[in-house]
Design a protein around this motif. Structure first.
Motif, PDB file in Angstrom:
ATOM      1  N   PHE A 247       0.853  -1.190   0.000  1.00  0.00           N
ATOM      2  CA  PHE A 247       0.000   0.000   0.000  1.00  0.00           C
ATOM      3  C   PHE A 247       0.889   1.241   0.000  1.00  0.00           C
ATOM      4  O   PHE A 247       2.121   1.136   0.019  1.00  0.00           O
ATOM      5  CB  PHE A 247      -0.967   0.007   1.196  1.00  0.00           C
ATOM      6  CG  PHE A 247      -0.294  -0.077   2.538  1.00  0.00           C
ATOM      7  CD1 PHE A 247       0.112   1.062   3.203  1.00  0.00           C
ATOM      8  CD2 PHE A 247      -0.086  -1.316   3.147  1.00  0.00           C
ATOM      9  CE1 PHE A 247       0.723   0.986   4.448  1.00  0.00           C
ATOM     10  CE2 PHE A 247       0.522  -1.407   4.384  1.00  0.00           C
ATOM     11  CZ  PHE A 247       0.934  -0.251   5.041  1.00  0.00           C
ATOM     12  N   ASN A 248       0.266   2.429  -0.007  1.00  0.00           N
ATOM     13  CA  ASN A 248       1.008   3.688  -0.058  1.00  0.00           C
ATOM     14  C   ASN A 248       0.929   4.413   1.277  1.00  0.00           C
ATOM     15  O   ASN A 248      -0.131   4.443   1.914  1.00  0.00           O
ATOM     16  CB  ASN A 248       0.447   4.613  -1.143  1.00  0.00           C
ATOM     17  CG  ASN A 248       0.608   4.015  -2.528  1.00  0.00           C
ATOM     18  OD1 ASN A 248       1.612   3.392  -2.830  1.00  0.00           O
ATOM     19  ND2 ASN A 248      -0.397   4.202  -3.367  1.00  0.00           N
ATOM     20  N   VAL A 249       2.048   4.993   1.719  1.00  0.00           N
ATOM     21  CA  VAL A 249       2.062   5.863   2.898  1.00  0.00           C
ATOM     22  C   VAL A 249       2.410   7.277   2.442  1.00  0.00           C
ATOM     23  O   VAL A 249       3.048   7.469   1.401  1.00  0.00           O
ATOM     24  CB  VAL A 249       3.071   5.376   3.957  1.00  0.00           C
ATOM     25  CG1 VAL A 249       2.683   4.014   4.479  1.00  0.00           C
ATOM     26  CG2 VAL A 249       4.501   5.374   3.413  1.00  0.00           C
ATOM     27  N   ILE A 250       1.978   8.255   3.229  1.00  0.00           N
ATOM     28  CA  ILE A 250       2.253   9.658   2.927  1.00  0.00           C
ATOM     29  C   ILE A 250       3.231  10.200   3.955  1.00  0.00           C
ATOM     30  O   ILE A 250       2.964  10.179   5.160  1.00  0.00           O
ATOM     31  CB  ILE A 250       0.961  10.510   2.947  1.00  0.00           C
ATOM     32  CG1 ILE A 250      -0.096   9.882   2.032  1.00  0.00           C
ATOM     33  CG2 ILE A 250       1.265  11.946   2.539  1.00  0.00           C
ATOM     34  CD1 ILE A 250       0.285   9.826   0.584  1.00  0.00           C
ATOM     35  N   ARG A 251       4.375  10.671   3.495  1.00  0.00           N
ATOM     36  CA  ARG A 251       5.382  11.226   4.393  1.00  0.00           C
ATOM     37  C   ARG A 251       4.977  12.625   4.866  1.00  0.00           C
ATOM     38  O   ARG A 251       4.043  13.232   4.360  1.00  0.00           O
ATOM     39  CB  ARG A 251       6.734  11.309   3.666  1.00  0.00           C
ATOM     40  CG  ARG A 251       7.424   9.968   3.502  1.00  0.00           C
ATOM     41  CD  ARG A 251       8.564  10.048   2.496  1.00  0.00           C
ATOM     42  NE  ARG A 251       9.481  11.143   2.765  1.00  0.00           N
ATOM     43  CZ  ARG A 251      10.559  11.041   3.545  1.00  0.00           C
ATOM     44  NH1 ARG A 251      10.842   9.894   4.150  1.00  0.00           N
ATOM     45  NH2 ARG A 251      11.355  12.074   3.717  1.00  0.00           N
ATOM     46  N   LYS A 252       5.727  13.116   5.827  1.00  0.00           N
ATOM     47  CA  LYS A 252       5.458  14.436   6.394  1.00  0.00           C
ATOM     48  C   LYS A 252       5.527  15.521   5.331  1.00  0.00           C
ATOM     49  O   LYS A 252       4.767  16.504   5.364  1.00  0.00           O
ATOM     50  CB  LYS A 252       6.460  14.717   7.513  1.00  0.00           C
ATOM     51  CG  LYS A 252       6.143  15.950   8.352  1.00  0.00           C
ATOM     52  CD  LYS A 252       7.127  16.064   9.493  1.00  0.00           C
ATOM     53  CE  LYS A 252       6.782  17.223  10.424  1.00  0.00           C
ATOM     54  NZ  LYS A 252       7.721  17.296  11.577  1.00  0.00           N
ATOM     55  N   ASP A 253       6.455  15.354   4.344  1.00  0.00           N
ATOM     56  CA  ASP A 253       6.608  16.360   3.288  1.00  0.00           C
ATOM     57  C   ASP A 253       5.625  16.160   2.138  1.00  0.00           C
ATOM     58  O   ASP A 253       5.686  16.848   1.118  1.00  0.00           O
ATOM     59  CB  ASP A 253       8.038  16.348   2.751  1.00  0.00           C
ATOM     60  CG  ASP A 253       8.453  14.986   2.197  1.00  0.00           C
ATOM     61  OD1 ASP A 253       7.590  14.087   2.097  1.00  0.00           O
ATOM     62  OD2 ASP A 253       9.642  14.816   1.883  1.00  0.00           O
ATOM     63  N   GLY A 254       4.693  15.193   2.298  1.00  0.00           N
ATOM     64  CA  GLY A 254       3.675  14.962   1.280  1.00  0.00           C
ATOM     65  C   GLY A 254       4.068  13.940   0.230  1.00  0.00           C
ATOM     66  O   GLY A 254       3.245  13.569  -0.618  1.00  0.00           O
ATOM     67  N   GLU A 255       5.320  13.458   0.262  1.00  0.00           N
ATOM     68  CA  GLU A 255       5.761  12.472  -0.728  1.00  0.00           C
ATOM     69  C   GLU A 255       5.068  11.135  -0.485  1.00  0.00           C
ATOM     70  O   GLU A 255       4.942  10.676   0.649  1.00  0.00           O
ATOM     71  CB  GLU A 255       7.276  12.281  -0.651  1.00  0.00           C
ATOM     72  CG  GLU A 255       7.802  11.278  -1.674  1.00  0.00           C
ATOM     73  CD  GLU A 255       9.269  10.920  -1.465  1.00  0.00           C
ATOM     74  OE1 GLU A 255       9.767  10.070  -2.198  1.00  0.00           O
ATOM     75  OE2 GLU A 255       9.889  11.491  -0.543  1.00  0.00           O
ATOM     76  N   LYS A 256       4.629  10.513  -1.556  1.00  0.00           N
ATOM     77  CA  LYS A 256       3.988   9.204  -1.466  1.00  0.00           C
ATOM     78  C   LYS A 256       5.046   8.123  -1.645  1.00  0.00           C
ATOM     79  O   LYS A 256       5.829   8.160  -2.595  1.00  0.00           O
ATOM     80  CB  LYS A 256       2.911   9.067  -2.534  1.00  0.00           C
ATOM     81  CG  LYS A 256       2.097   7.770  -2.463  1.00  0.00           C
ATOM     82  CD  LYS A 256       1.086   7.690  -3.590  1.00  0.00           C
ATOM     83  CE  LYS A 256      -0.023   8.703  -3.414  1.00  0.00           C
ATOM     84  NZ  LYS A 256      -1.099   8.503  -4.427  1.00  0.00           N
TER      85      LYS A 256
END
Length: 625
Positions: A212-221
């Protein structure tokens, strides 16, 4: 006994029995004056002290615990304040000398008693310490794992994350723990993970590994892979423990590989050349449309067969191909060879095979590109036959030149001897016409002799048998002597010869061959210069070399003529008005031989000219040593 003050009004008849049989060591203290006296104990106390407790009956607390002021203080507090007191302590029994970890409870008993319960928790504490050490050990392993580790409780909240997961999400530990793990997923992944999470919590069988996909603090997937399990043994109820791998770069690589394979497939299908894929066992896995065209076989007639079992390959090439295949298996990367193959009609064709290793979907194959080179091979055979015939003709030519040169020398010697004899004996008896005829015979004898020597030199050069006999000589002296010997030609052509020579220039050369070169160049200049013109010979030092230049103001050379002038039989024919002064006699061998002689001396010869009627300059550069 409960958490309140101990009350003896249970039943006076049962008190003694209950007290004696109580499972933990228990002591009964009674207040007397300002101290406490030990007045009784139970059976468990007798066991733990090996019955030595009997020796302490009637002892005062101040005396027994004079070295343990905290115990003494706790006893006094319990009796004076009439309250329960409990704590852990490390205690050494005076009766046995054993040191134990005890959990002690002091209970006030009306009207003036203290009941002291002691529970040995030594083993429990040791077990807790081992558990704590084990927890530290495994925490260290988890914290230092190369993969992200997380624990999520029944409310979807993070209860633990390791450093790697913090790096993957780009959040600190404090920012993650306590948060709903779904807040770190994109919309699509949130739905996927939630459904699986609920099913797993219910005990349903769900594949533990998925992406699956996670979203980092800087918005990067970022794309991650999770391997999870449900645990019911940890404190806090049902929890999910998971391992997270960041597979973003791997996915990018896989995508590039898919695109590359797609591109390869397009090239494979559209290639005008036959392309065959063979696995490591020698079985044909695939072939392109061009293979069907060249071989005459359909794809399904080839795919699935071992290349060794097909009747495509001429028998004499099977063994070399098998040996090449074995080398490929051992790691050889590329192979190129020409073999003969049969098409479906039985026609024998020449092909060029270019084999290399390729990887498709992680599996290694041999890619063989096949070119039909039948026409090329036929052309090569024709060329080889022509070369063989030319070599034969060349050999015949060399043999003819050698034999002819030697055969011509015999009559030439007779003519030369006879003419010289006539001049010596009948010099005073012959008129001018007769003497002129004899001189013509002598000059043409010299010309023929020069031509024969040139032909012999050509043979020596072709067979690389022209040898030098070097010695240190004064080339200025040699050039002056040659200029003097050619005075007949200078006088006849009315040529003015200018010499700019140092007195002495010592160079290591073959004297006879050097004379031959200078003579050739001077005669060439004289032949190509008009009457009353100048020819200049200049010798200069140039470091470890010497430079000799012979310049004329004659007919000159074109670009094309300068390219041909040093070639074998490169005689340049020039006719026309105003060129009557040219001496067109010659074989076209002199300058070619001169070039070969200079190069045998490790030197260099060149020519330059501004064009027709602009003269020419020949330059020789020779090492002094």
């Amino acid at each position: 006994m409960n958490d309140t003050i101990f009350d003896l009004d249970i039943s006076k008849t049962d008190y003694k029995s209950i007290f004696k049989k109580f499972p933990t060591p228990t002591y009964l203290w009674q207040k007397k004056d300002d101290d406490l006296i030990l007045i009784d104990y139970n059976n468990a106390t007798k066991e733990i002290t090996d019955e030595k407790i009997i020796n302490f009956l009637g002892i005062k607390a101040s005396e027994l615990y004079k070295e343990e002021p905290q115990i003494l203080e706790e006893l006094y507090s319990c009796i004076n304040e009439q309250k329960r007191i409990s704590r852990e302590l490390i205690y050494q029994y005076q009766s046995t000398g054993q040191e134990k970890i005890l959990f002690v409870i002091y209970d006030f008993v009306k009207p003036n008693l203290v009941l002291a319960h002691t529970k040995d928790i030594t083993e429990q504490k040791k077990a807790e310490e081992k558990l704590r050490e084990s927890e530290i050990h495994f925490r260290s392993i988890v914290d230092n794992s190369h993969d992200g580790i997380l624990i999520v409780n029944n409310n979807y909240q993070f209860t633990y994350v390791n450093n790697v997961l913090c790096q993957i999400l780009d959040y600190s530990y404090e920012e993650i723990v306590g948060q709903d793990f779904r807040n770190f997923l994109d919309e699509e992944s949130r739905k996927l993970v939630a459904v699986r999470y609920i099913r797993r919590q219910r005990g349903e069988k769900v594949p533990p590994r998925y992406e699956f996909n996670v979203i980092r603090k800087d918005g990067e997937k970022r794309r991650v892979e999770i391997i999870s399990t449900v645990n019911t043994e940890l404190r806090g109820g049902i929890t999910t423990i998971a391992q997270i791998l960041d597979i973003t770069e791997r996915k990018k690589t896989e995508q590039k590989l898919k695109e590359s394979e797609k591109k390869f497939r397009r090239i494979f299908e559209d290639s005008p050349f036959s392309v065959v894929l063979i696995n490591l066992k020698g079985k044909i896995i695939d072939c392109n449309p061009a293979t069907e065209k060249y071989s005459g076989y359909k794809k399904d007639e080839l795919v699935g067969n071992n290349f060794r079992d097909l009747s495509l390959i001429h028998p004499k090439f099977l063994l070399p191909l098998q040996e090449a295949f074995n080398r490929f298996l051992k790691g050889e990367k590329i192979y190129n060879t020409d073999i003969q193959m049969y098409n479906k009609n039985g026609d024998l064709i020449w092909t060029n095979l270019q084999a290399s290793r390729v990887k498709l979907n992680g599996e290694t194959f041999f890619q063989v590109i096949i070119h039909n080179i039948t026409k090329q091979k036929k052309a090569d055979l024709v060329i080889k036959e022509q070369i063989r015939r030319l070599q034969e003709l060349n050999q015949i030519q060399k043999e003819f030149i050698t034999r002819a040169s030697h055969e011509l020398k015999t009559p030439l010697m007779s003519i030369s001897g006879a003419s010289e004899l006539l001049i010596d004996i009948y010099n005073d008896k012959l008129d001018n016409n007769a003497m002129e005829m004899l001189e013509i015979i002598q000059r043409n004898k010299q010309r023929l002799e020069f031509l024969i020597n040139n032909l012999l030199d050509i043979v020596l050069i072709d067979y690389k048998k022209l040898k030098l006999s070097k010695q240190s000589i004064n080339i200025s002296k040699i050039i002056r002597e040659i200029a003097n010997e050619l005075k007949y030609f200078k006088k006849k052509s009315e040529i003015n010869l200018i010499l700019e020579l140092p007195v002495s220039v010592m160079v290591n050369v073959d004297k006879i061959r050097f004379e031959q070169v200078i003579t050739n160049l001077l005669l060439n200049a004289i032949k190509n210069s008009p009457p009353n013109s100048d020819i200049k010979i200049v010798v200069k030092h140039k470091g470890k070399s010497v430079k000799i230049s012979i310049s004329d103001t004659g007919i000159g050379l074109t670009e094309d003529e300068m390219k041909r002038i040093f070639t074998k039989f490169g005689k340049i024919e020039r006719y026309g008005k105003g060129l009557e002064f040219l001496d067109i006699q010659g074989s076209g061998l002199g300058l070619y031989i001169s070039k070969e002689i200079i190069e045998l001396h490790d030197g260099h010869i060149s020519v330059e000219s501004a064009g027709r009627n602009m003269g020419a300059k020949f330059t020789i550069e020779l090492p002094k040593e």
